[in-house]
Motif scaffolding. Sequence first.
Motif, PDB file in Angstrom:
ATOM      1  N   MET A   1       0.840  -1.187   0.000  1.00 53.09           N
ATOM      2  CA  MET A   1       0.000   0.000   0.000  1.00 53.09           C
ATOM      3  C   MET A   1       0.880   1.244   0.000  1.00 53.09           C
ATOM      4  O   MET A   1       2.006   1.225   0.504  1.00 53.09           O
ATOM      5  N   ALA A   2       0.302   2.347  -0.481  1.00 54.80           N
ATOM      6  CA  ALA A   2       1.163   3.433  -0.865  1.00 54.80           C
ATOM      7  C   ALA A   2       1.258   4.532   0.179  1.00 54.80           C
ATOM      8  O   ALA A   2       0.570   5.514   0.122  1.00 54.80           O
ATOM      9  N   PHE A   3       2.143   4.403   1.154  1.00 55.70           N
ATOM     10  CA  PHE A   3       2.490   5.516   2.010  1.00 55.70           C
ATOM     11  C   PHE A   3       3.715   5.200   2.838  1.00 55.70           C
ATOM     12  O   PHE A   3       4.148   4.074   2.928  1.00 55.70           O
ATOM     13  N   ALA A   4       4.281   6.232   3.471  1.00 56.38           N
ATOM     14  CA  ALA A   4       5.589   6.102   4.083  1.00 56.38           C
ATOM     15  C   ALA A   4       5.534   5.484   5.457  1.00 56.38           C
ATOM     16  O   ALA A   4       4.707   5.839   6.266  1.00 56.38           O
ATOM     17  N   ARG A   5       6.448   4.573   5.727  1.00 59.63           N
ATOM     18  CA  ARG A   5       6.464   3.829   6.978  1.00 59.63           C
ATOM     19  C   ARG A   5       6.790   4.704   8.166  1.00 59.63           C
ATOM     20  O   ARG A   5       6.237   4.558   9.232  1.00 59.63           O
ATOM     21  N   GLY A   6       7.747   5.623   7.990  1.00 60.67           N
ATOM     22  CA  GLY A   6       8.205   6.409   9.124  1.00 60.67           C
ATOM     23  C   GLY A   6       7.440   7.695   9.321  1.00 60.67           C
ATOM     24  O   GLY A   6       7.704   8.444  10.251  1.00 60.67           O
ATOM     25  N   PHE A   7       6.504   8.001   8.443  1.00 61.48           N
ATOM     26  CA  PHE A   7       5.744   9.248   8.545  1.00 61.48           C
ATOM     27  C   PHE A   7       4.508   8.988   9.394  1.00 61.48           C
ATOM     28  O   PHE A   7       3.571   8.358   8.976  1.00 61.48           O
ATOM     29  N   THR A   8       4.518   9.472  10.633  1.00 62.97           N
ATOM     30  CA  THR A   8       3.523   9.051  11.622  1.00 62.97           C
ATOM     31  C   THR A   8       2.101   9.367  11.213  1.00 62.97           C
ATOM     32  O   THR A   8       1.174   8.685  11.617  1.00 62.97           O
ATOM     33  N   SER A   9       1.875  10.416  10.424  1.00 65.99           N
ATOM     34  CA  SER A   9       0.514  10.755  10.033  1.00 65.99           C
ATOM     35  C   SER A   9      -0.077   9.781   9.044  1.00 65.99           C
ATOM     36  O   SER A   9      -1.242   9.850   8.725  1.00 65.99           O
ATOM     37  N   THR A  30       6.367  -2.321  -2.825  1.00 63.00           N
ATOM     38  CA  THR A  30       5.714  -2.336  -4.127  1.00 63.00           C
ATOM     39  C   THR A  30       6.312  -1.282  -5.056  1.00 63.00           C
ATOM     40  O   THR A  30       6.555  -1.518  -6.232  1.00 63.00           O
ATOM     41  N   LEU A  31       6.525  -0.075  -4.499  1.00 61.46           N
ATOM     42  CA  LEU A  31       6.965   1.047  -5.318  1.00 61.46           C
ATOM     43  C   LEU A  31       8.406   0.895  -5.767  1.00 61.46           C
ATOM     44  O   LEU A  31       8.790   1.317  -6.846  1.00 61.46           O
ATOM     45  N   PHE A  32       9.247   0.292  -4.932  1.00 62.40           N
ATOM     46  CA  PHE A  32      10.655   0.117  -5.256  1.00 62.40           C
ATOM     47  C   PHE A  32      11.052  -1.332  -5.063  1.00 62.40           C
ATOM     48  O   PHE A  32      10.429  -2.059  -4.315  1.00 62.40           O
ATOM     49  N   LYS A 144      -3.647   9.081 -14.712  1.00 61.71           N
ATOM     50  CA  LYS A 144      -2.429   8.508 -14.147  1.00 61.71           C
ATOM     51  C   LYS A 144      -2.646   7.992 -12.720  1.00 61.71           C
ATOM     52  O   LYS A 144      -1.683   7.718 -12.006  1.00 61.71           O
ATOM     53  N   VAL A 145      -3.902   7.882 -12.297  1.00 59.60           N
ATOM     54  CA  VAL A 145      -4.196   7.430 -10.932  1.00 59.60           C
ATOM     55  C   VAL A 145      -4.536   5.944 -10.963  1.00 59.60           C
ATOM     56  O   VAL A 145      -5.623   5.550 -11.399  1.00 59.60           O
ATOM     57  N   ASP A 146      -3.598   5.123 -10.552  1.00 58.32           N
ATOM     58  CA  ASP A 146      -3.877   3.693 -10.428  1.00 58.32           C
ATOM     59  C   ASP A 146      -4.316   3.395  -8.995  1.00 58.32           C
ATOM     60  O   ASP A 146      -4.443   4.301  -8.163  1.00 58.32           O
ATOM     61  N   ASN A 147      -4.566   2.137  -8.684  1.00 57.20           N
ATOM     62  CA  ASN A 147      -5.040   1.768  -7.350  1.00 57.20           C
ATOM     63  C   ASN A 147      -4.056   2.177  -6.262  1.00 57.20           C
ATOM     64  O   ASN A 147      -4.451   2.630  -5.178  1.00 57.20           O
ATOM     65  N   GLU A 148      -2.777   2.033  -6.563  1.00 53.17           N
ATOM     66  CA  GLU A 148      -1.754   2.361  -5.567  1.00 53.17           C
ATOM     67  C   GLU A 148      -1.738   3.853  -5.247  1.00 53.17           C
ATOM     68  O   GLU A 148      -1.676   4.261  -4.084  1.00 53.17           O
ATOM     69  N   THR A 149      -1.850   4.667  -6.285  1.00 54.79           N
ATOM     70  CA  THR A 149      -1.876   6.121  -6.086  1.00 54.79           C
ATOM     71  C   THR A 149      -3.149   6.541  -5.358  1.00 54.79           C
ATOM     72  O   THR A 149      -3.116   7.435  -4.498  1.00 54.79           O
TER      73      THR A 149
END
Length: 501
Positions: A1-9, A30-32, A144-149
Amino acid sequence: MAFARGFTSLTELSLPFHRHRFLASQFYQTLFSKRSLGRISTTICCHRYPNSALRKRRAKFRILTSVELDQYVTSDDEDEMSEVFFEAIEELERMTREPSDVLEEMNDKLSSRELQLVLVYFSQEGRDSWCALEVFEWLRKENKVDNETMELMVSIMCSWAKKLIEGEGDVSDVVDLLVDMDCVGLKPGFSMIEKVISMYWEMDKRVGAVIFVKEVLRRGISYEEDDGEGQKGGPAGYLAWKMMVEGNYGDAIRLVIDLRESGLKPEIYSYLIAMTAIVKELNEFAKALRKLKSFARSGLVAELDMENIELIEKYQSDLLADGIKLSNWAIQEGSSSINGLIHERLLAMYICAGHGLGAERQLWEMKLSGKEADGDLYDIVLAICASQKKRGAISRLLARFEVSSSLRRRKTLSWLLRGYIKGGHKGDAVETVVKMLDLGLYPEYLDRVAVLQELRKRIHLPGNVATYIDLCKRLYDANLIGPCLLYLYIKKYKLWVIRML
């Protein structure tokens, strides 16, 4: 799923009904790819540029904008983002041109990965959230919006909403966020309104949840309609359901009624939820009342006086009046397809309140609406009417008796018998037992005992001896009891008469 692990929000946002759960590690996996690791800040610092001007610009970018999104991120086939990515960030932050113009110009040079990281960058605290929304809107228009985005942007929106709620933000700001989300075409696979209500609820901000629902209804914000079969498809119904699940039946009832009477228009399903809460409240009240009466019979508490009895009846009547009010609104504003559900709830209300005639009427209303009640409900209503000796209703309910199976007949007459026993109508109870014996439908053991005990208590009254003896004979002939002795004492002659039955 598409968001950052260390970004608490953006960490582990649980959505309603546990359908979705965003897992931070999945986004970067997934992204990298996993070939190499490196901090973005380190990448920026160590990247080799063809000339000193680019090195100065990137150094300035690193100092001013702090692109560090995670403790570690992975790269695909290279260890660094392209120069165009950083140019896009700088250009967007200048805000001298529309974001769509900037992105259009660099469209062919930015990869999907970089476009997603542009979203993440502007979602950080201290950045311009408007820019993130503009970027997403452009992505959607460019297809350009796929499911991940989509999931990435939904995560960002949930994060923003959560921060507003946690920070005691004004409810109108939260609603504005939902409006912005709708304007840019963000359509998550769940109700964002329900998600926000859940956030308020889980943070124990119940008043805020009520104010939020009122604001959503006042502004007329669109939401997915329910299908009438258990889907909580609107803000009022969902909040009322949350209250009801926690046992706050009265709060759920008052919420929907207050919303409607204040000029707002809650969804149709909220009326059904509130009616269900009334059924549960009446049921709990009936349980408490039975327990209180048992305490009174055992001498633990005093008997209920007339004043208390009147208060009990008034409370039940008020709940039934609220139920009728809600049903009228639902019928007026809804389609005929939900009429069966409405009358089903009204039936349950009258049963819980012990109103036989009202319950019988709802049975026929359900049938007319195309939603036939099952046989057990007919039998329960029959028992209530029998306890109150409503002969007309009893006759109407027994009209379907002749076309029933033998098993169904036995159950129906058993309920009729129990109703007569509960109401203290011994003569009718005896007639029912005799009718069952004539049809070869033997009463249950406890039902037979209850009738005999009731007759035995009143055997001294005129005519009861003969009734008792005749019933004993019928039961003995049916091999349901053994031989018994009848003792009779004639006080005037000081004479005992013993007779074998």
